[in-house]
Design a protein around this motif. Structure first.
Motif, PDB file in Angstrom:
ATOM      1  N   LEU A 116     -10.379  11.366   6.187  1.00 49.06           N
ATOM      2  CA  LEU A 116     -11.652  11.660   5.550  1.00 49.06           C
ATOM      3  C   LEU A 116     -12.683  11.908   6.653  1.00 49.06           C
ATOM      4  N   ILE A 117     -13.241  13.112   6.661  1.00 47.99           N
ATOM      5  CA  ILE A 117     -14.191  13.537   7.688  1.00 47.99           C
ATOM      6  C   ILE A 117     -15.574  13.548   7.056  1.00 47.99           C
ATOM      7  N   LEU A 118     -16.488  12.726   7.593  1.00 49.27           N
ATOM      8  CA  LEU A 118     -17.748  12.436   6.903  1.00 49.27           C
ATOM      9  C   LEU A 118     -18.968  12.731   7.779  1.00 49.27           C
ATOM     10  N   PRO A 119     -19.252  13.994   8.046  1.00 48.53           N
ATOM     11  CA  PRO A 119     -20.418  14.335   8.875  1.00 48.53           C
ATOM     12  C   PRO A 119     -21.727  14.200   8.098  1.00 48.53           C
ATOM     13  N   ASP A 120     -22.825  14.164   8.838  1.00 46.35           N
ATOM     14  CA  ASP A 120     -24.134  14.222   8.203  1.00 46.35           C
ATOM     15  C   ASP A 120     -24.999  15.199   8.985  1.00 46.35           C
ATOM     16  N   TYR A 127       0.847  -1.183   0.000  1.00 45.17           N
ATOM     17  CA  TYR A 127       0.000   0.000   0.000  1.00 45.17           C
ATOM     18  C   TYR A 127       0.890   1.244   0.000  1.00 45.17           C
ATOM     19  N   HIS A 128       0.372   2.330  -0.577  1.00 41.67           N
ATOM     20  CA  HIS A 128       1.130   3.574  -0.604  1.00 41.67           C
ATOM     21  C   HIS A 128       0.906   4.417   0.651  1.00 41.67           C
ATOM     22  N   GLY A 129      -0.164   4.132   1.364  1.00 45.19           N
ATOM     23  CA  GLY A 129      -0.483   4.908   2.550  1.00 45.19           C
ATOM     24  C   GLY A 129      -1.758   4.382   3.181  1.00 45.19           C
ATOM     25  N   VAL A 130      -2.389   5.233   3.993  1.00 45.64           N
ATOM     26  CA  VAL A 130      -3.542   4.809   4.780  1.00 45.64           C
ATOM     27  C   VAL A 130      -4.616   5.898   4.777  1.00 45.64           C
ATOM     28  N   VAL A 131      -5.870   5.485   4.652  1.00 45.49           N
ATOM     29  CA  VAL A 131      -7.006   6.385   4.823  1.00 45.49           C
ATOM     30  C   VAL A 131      -7.654   6.086   6.172  1.00 45.49           C
ATOM     31  N   VAL A 132      -7.974   7.142   6.921  1.00 49.12           N
ATOM     32  CA  VAL A 132      -8.647   6.997   8.207  1.00 49.12           C
ATOM     33  C   VAL A 132      -9.916   7.839   8.184  1.00 49.12           C
ATOM     34  N   HIS A 186     -22.914   4.638   8.749  1.00 50.09           N
ATOM     35  CA  HIS A 186     -21.574   4.054   8.778  1.00 50.09           C
ATOM     36  C   HIS A 186     -21.298   3.226   7.525  1.00 50.09           C
ATOM     37  N   ARG A 187     -22.341   2.644   6.955  1.00 54.59           N
ATOM     38  CA  ARG A 187     -22.113   1.837   5.751  1.00 54.59           C
ATOM     39  C   ARG A 187     -21.807   2.718   4.544  1.00 54.59           C
ATOM     40  N   ILE A 188     -22.437   3.869   4.463  1.00 54.34           N
ATOM     41  CA  ILE A 188     -22.092   4.817   3.395  1.00 54.34           C
ATOM     42  C   ILE A 188     -20.681   5.356   3.621  1.00 54.34           C
ATOM     43  N   ARG A 189     -20.339   5.623   4.876  1.00 55.15           N
ATOM     44  CA  ARG A 189     -18.979   6.075   5.177  1.00 55.15           C
ATOM     45  C   ARG A 189     -17.946   5.029   4.755  1.00 55.15           C
ATOM     46  N   MET A 190     -18.256   3.761   4.997  1.00 54.57           N
ATOM     47  CA  MET A 190     -17.352   2.691   4.596  1.00 54.57           C
ATOM     48  C   MET A 190     -17.113   2.715   3.092  1.00 54.57           C
ATOM     49  N   CYS A 191     -18.182   2.886   2.311  1.00 49.28           N
ATOM     50  CA  CYS A 191     -18.039   2.937   0.849  1.00 49.28           C
ATOM     51  C   CYS A 191     -17.140   4.089   0.423  1.00 49.28           C
ATOM     52  N   LEU A 192     -17.308   5.242   1.041  1.00 50.83           N
ATOM     53  CA  LEU A 192     -16.505   6.407   0.675  1.00 50.83           C
ATOM     54  C   LEU A 192     -15.048   6.244   1.101  1.00 50.83           C
ATOM     55  N   LEU A 193     -14.818   5.625   2.255  1.00 48.71           N
ATOM     56  CA  LEU A 193     -13.448   5.364   2.693  1.00 48.71           C
ATOM     57  C   LEU A 193     -12.734   4.455   1.703  1.00 48.71           C
ATOM     58  N   TYR A 194     -13.425   3.424   1.249  1.00 46.50           N
ATOM     59  CA  TYR A 194     -12.793   2.513   0.292  1.00 46.50           C
ATOM     60  C   TYR A 194     -12.625   3.159  -1.081  1.00 46.50           C
ATOM     61  N   PHE A 195     -13.566   3.993  -1.472  1.00 48.12           N
ATOM     62  CA  PHE A 195     -13.413   4.720  -2.736  1.00 48.12           C
ATOM     63  C   PHE A 195     -12.161   5.589  -2.687  1.00 48.12           C
TER      64      PHE A 195
END
Length: 286
Positions: A57-61, A25-30, A151-160
């Motif tokens: 990645l900061i993912l408020p709603d 991996y080149h790095g890490v997303v949190v 949290h499931r939408i956040r998971m998708c965006l983190l992986y994207f």
């Protein structure tokens, strides 16, 4: 149970480096939430890899606390971690999630929080056990669907974000959460690696102080920040010091006679009900 935060910090940093290098991996997303768990993971990843190889990645709603977002940004800025705020409100609105409950923004935050707490108390005899068991009435189950999809939408965006960078997704779930089911399956429990899953919540908080996580984050009452007003300890029905002490005694098969029998029974109920969270990918051959 002995705990040396300095040694643990060094061990986790080594684990992060080995994982990233071994798997190319080149790095890490949190996913940086403004809470202590994601703060600890962010800081440890930055120390292990260098801040420029970590992306926050900061993912408020709509229902997120503004304080959470502010603290997440401040943490990333303090440690030099590149970051981005991406509101998931439009995605949730498109799916129709907010139509399930009245709009909250027209009321002051304090009123929202008090309403949710009072509603939680009246939903069932034991709302958290019903949550763990996917039980409760139709209104309660609607609430489960309402908060879990976030949290499931956040998971998708983190992986994207991770996959387009060649990064790994770092998980932020701790041992207390895993044992008590205080996570969303296929949501915040989904990650490529888990740096703090072997640490109880109180240990994470000790570690946070050592590695320089801001006091404003460490001393803030832990909260899922999915629905206004609900803190971890309010949901669980006991504080983390009590909970972790009893969980550690369970793990070490230590004497529980000096513990409040009511609290011990409460923890046993939670741990037993939390087994349902682990149902996943059950196959015919199983």
């Amino acid at each position: 149970m002995s705990f040396d935060p300095l040694t643990v910090s060094e061990e986790i940093q080594g684990f992060i480096r080995r994982f990233v290098e071994t798997n190319n991996y080149h790095g890490v997303v949190v996913g940086v939430s403004g809470g202590v768990d994601s703060a600890v993971v962010t800081v440890l990843c930055a120390k292990a890899l260098g801040a420029q190889r970590v992306f926050g990645l900061i993912l408020p709603d709509r229902d997120s606390s503004r304080t959470s977002t502010r603290l997440a940004v401040e943490l990333c800025e303090e440690f030099g971690v590149p970051h981005r705020i991406f509101s998931i409100t439009p995605l949730l609105r498109k799916v129709g999630i907010y139509r399930m409950f009245p709009p909250a923004f027209i009321f002051p935050r304090r009123i929202q929080e008090n309403y949710v707490k009072n509603k939680w108390r009246t939903l069932s005899r034991d709302p958290y056990l019903d949550d763990l068991l996917d039980a409760g009435n139709a209104f309660f189950k609607k609430g489960l669907a309402y908060y879990r999809i976030k949290h499931r939408i956040r998971m998708c965006l983190l992986y994207f974000e991770a996959e387009r960078r060649g990064y790994a997704v770092a998980g932020c779930v701790n041992k207390t959460e895993l044992k008590t089911g205080l996570y969303v399956k296929w949501g915040d429990s989904a990650a490529d690696f888990e740096p703090i899953a072997h640490l109880y919540k109180t240990q994470v908080m000790e570690l946070a102080k050592l590695i320089g996580v801001p006091r404003k984050i460490v001393e803030r009452p832990p909260t899922p920040d999915l629905i206004p007003g609900l803190t971890d300890e309010f949901i669980l029905g006991l504080n983390y010091e009590e909970l972790d002490r009893i969980l550690m005694k369970f793990e070490m098969n230590e004497d529980l006679s000096n513990e409040d029998p009511g609290l011990v029974q409460r923890v046993k109920q939670i741990v037993s009900a939390a087994q349902r969270r682990r149902i996943a990918n059950v196959r015919f051959t199983d």
